[in-house]
Scaffold this motif. Structure first.
Motif, PDB file in Angstrom:
ATOM      1  N   UNK A 153       0.760  -1.211   0.139  1.00 42.66           N
ATOM      2  CA  UNK A 153      -0.434   0.300   0.376  1.00 42.66           C
ATOM      3  C   UNK A 153       0.792   1.088  -0.118  1.00 42.66           C
ATOM      4  N   UNK A 154       0.343   2.099  -0.411  1.00 42.95           N
ATOM      5  CA  UNK A 154       0.919   3.437  -1.162  1.00 42.95           C
ATOM      6  C   UNK A 154       0.064   4.746  -0.468  1.00 42.95           C
ATOM      7  N   UNK A 155       0.691   5.939   0.171  1.00 46.01           N
ATOM      8  CA  UNK A 155      -0.055   6.857  -0.267  1.00 46.01           C
ATOM      9  C   UNK A 155      -1.000   6.817   1.227  1.00 46.01           C
ATOM     10  N   UNK A 156      -1.073   6.285   2.450  1.00 47.34           N
ATOM     11  CA  UNK A 156      -1.828   6.517   3.621  1.00 47.34           C
ATOM     12  C   UNK A 156      -1.645   6.683   4.637  1.00 47.34           C
ATOM     13  N   UNK A 157       0.105   6.885   3.894  1.00 44.86           N
ATOM     14  CA  UNK A 157       0.993   8.200   5.705  1.00 44.86           C
ATOM     15  C   UNK A 157       1.487   9.200   4.645  1.00 44.86           C
ATOM     16  N   UNK A 158       1.566  10.494   5.644  1.00 47.53           N
ATOM     17  CA  UNK A 158       1.511  11.457   4.586  1.00 47.53           C
ATOM     18  C   UNK A 158       2.617  11.809   4.918  1.00 47.53           C
ATOM     19  N   UNK A 159       3.973  12.324   3.623  1.00 48.09           N
ATOM     20  CA  UNK A 159       5.555  12.101   3.980  1.00 48.09           C
ATOM     21  C   UNK A 159       6.315  11.343   3.995  1.00 48.09           C
ATOM     22  N   UNK A 172       9.773   2.893  -7.158  1.00 44.89           N
ATOM     23  CA  UNK A 172       9.192   4.313  -6.256  1.00 44.89           C
ATOM     24  C   UNK A 172       7.942   4.632  -6.511  1.00 44.89           C
ATOM     25  N   UNK A 173       6.658   4.561  -5.720  1.00 47.51           N
ATOM     26  CA  UNK A 173       5.861   4.373  -6.353  1.00 47.51           C
ATOM     27  C   UNK A 173       5.033   5.652  -4.925  1.00 47.51           C
ATOM     28  N   UNK A 174       4.429   6.804  -5.456  1.00 47.63           N
ATOM     29  CA  UNK A 174       3.716   8.176  -4.310  1.00 47.63           C
ATOM     30  C   UNK A 174       2.908   8.655  -4.597  1.00 47.63           C
ATOM     31  N   UNK A 175       1.791   7.873  -3.410  1.00 48.81           N
ATOM     32  CA  UNK A 175       0.313   8.220  -3.502  1.00 48.81           C
ATOM     33  C   UNK A 175       0.314   9.838  -3.482  1.00 48.81           C
ATOM     34  N   UNK A 176      -0.340  10.750  -4.146  1.00 49.09           N
ATOM     35  CA  UNK A 176      -0.922  11.810  -3.674  1.00 49.09           C
ATOM     36  C   UNK A 176      -2.348  12.005  -3.504  1.00 49.09           C
ATOM     37  N   UNK A 177      -2.619  12.934  -2.826  1.00 54.79           N
ATOM     38  CA  UNK A 177      -4.459  12.648  -3.137  1.00 54.79           C
ATOM     39  C   UNK A 177      -4.306  14.750  -2.895  1.00 54.79           C
TER      40      UNK A 177
END
Length: 377
Positions: A153-159, A172-177
């Protein structure tokens, strides 16, 4: 139906450029460079596939049956990811305030994590507006279930971002909302710093971008900030440009629930929205939401981008994706990309190939919706 002149010109431009071509199967869809030129895949390649918003049903047996349509394509790729638009949890009560017609809570059964793994998914992003539909406890439970199944899972923690090793490559997978509790497309300075850090630790940086307004009219990308129900949803072009300048290799967009156009920025592909993917849990499959795309990227052994392509999808009777040989999702993406290029400065459209002979039928289908949403020249 008499076609609108704008769509006729679009169809003729495709035919004049590349002639008639027909992709009967997925394997026949051509790969194109970021500049839109047809390319041949290298003998030794590394393939990445991404899909948009996945909203499964609460029936695990239905999910198991419906999610099989395109499994064969997932497994041709070394790295597969998508946006999980909801929560895998056993929690029953949503923490979200219910507003009829305006707010929805999406929950998926625990078996969904293993279904994703068995189908060939390596990772999912959780940085979206449904991540906390069942509170932090629900999110935490879903994260654990995904990890236990072997899906990152990615993007569930800020930073935070995730580095996934696949075939000797570091992805590297970076999720942004667009919320403050997650990596946010609204905070471009923080995003630049995060992407630069990820670039130092990886061979390929994928930015998963959840943003933009929603609904049928959302096919129109704005060259500036977007809002939905007065909520800021990001300046997606600016975010994409800054992200690529910071080291991102792919900008993969979703969130508007319809497809949008695509462009090449600094030699890197930007897909502004691939549309929905799994709609069984409550998303519309009507009108322009009836089509979607999968984004597929191919690299050489040194992870230099060789090409990409879009795979068109429609929906079966239980609202799971299936291959659409009419190519509507691809043709709609191309149409919108060319429209944006006429409206925006320095927009470099990526023109995907494979369905040029379907342009007339696409025009007949799309004209009422494009006219309604004022994106006809």
């Amino acid at each position: 139906m008499k076609l609108n002149r704008g769509i006729k010109l679009f169809a003729l431009s495709l035919i004049a450029t590349v002639g008639f071509a027909q992709a009967q199967t997925i394997d026949e869809i051509p790969w194109v460079s970021c500049a839109g030129e047809v390319v041949n895949p290298p003998k030794n390649s590394f393939r990445v596939l991404g899909v948009g918003d996945m909203v499964f049903s609460e029936d695990s047996k239905l999910n198991q049956a419906g999610f099989q349509n395109l499994v064969g394509e997932y497994k041709k790729n070394q790295f597969v990811f998508g946006n999980l638009e909801g929560v895998i949890t056993t929690k029953k009560v949503s923490r979200k305030k219910y507003i009829p017609g305006r707010s929805y809570a999406f929950r998926f059964p625990p078996e969904t994590a293993q279904l994703l793994k068995d189908s060939g998914f390596n990772a999912v992003t959780l940085a979206n507006n449904h991540a906390l539909d069942f509170g932090e406890d629900g999110l935490d439970e879903g994260v654990k279930l995904l990890k236990n199944a072997g899906v990152t899972p990615s993007g569930y923690q800020k930073g935070g971002y995730q580095i996934i090793s696949m075939g000797g490559k570091r992805i590297a997978l970076i999720g942004f909302g667009f919320y403050t509790y997650q990596n946010s497309i609204l905070d471009i300075e923080a995003a630049e710093s995060l992407i630069k850090s990820a670039k130092q630790e990886s061979d390929l940086v994928i930015v998963s971008m959840h943003g933009g307004t929603e609904g049928e009219g959302a096919i129109y990308l704005k060259d500036g900030p977007e809002f939905f129900l007065n909520e800021p949803r990001g300046d997606l072009r600016k975010f994409a440009q800054k992200s690529i300048a910071s080291g991102a290799d792919i900008i993969f967009g979703h969130g508007p629930h319809v497809v949008r156009g695509a462009e090449c920025v600094g030699g890197k592909p930007v897909l502004y929205s691939v549309g929905n993917y799994v709609s069984a849990g409550g998303l519309s499959v009507k009108n322009l939401s009836a089509v979607a795309t999968l984004g597929e990227f191919i690299y050489d052994d040194n992870l230099n981008l060789v090409g990409l392509r879009l795979l068109p999808a429609s929906y079966d009777e239980i609202k799971f994706p299936q291959y659409d040989s009419s190519g509507k999702g691809v043709l709609l993406t191309n149409y919108l990309s060319k429209y944006y290029a006429d409206q925006m400065r320095d927009f470099n459209p990526i023109v995907f190939k494979g369905f040029e002979d379907k342009s007339d039928s696409f025009g007949t289908w799309s004209a009422p919706y494009l006219r309604k949403n004022a994106v006809l020249p």
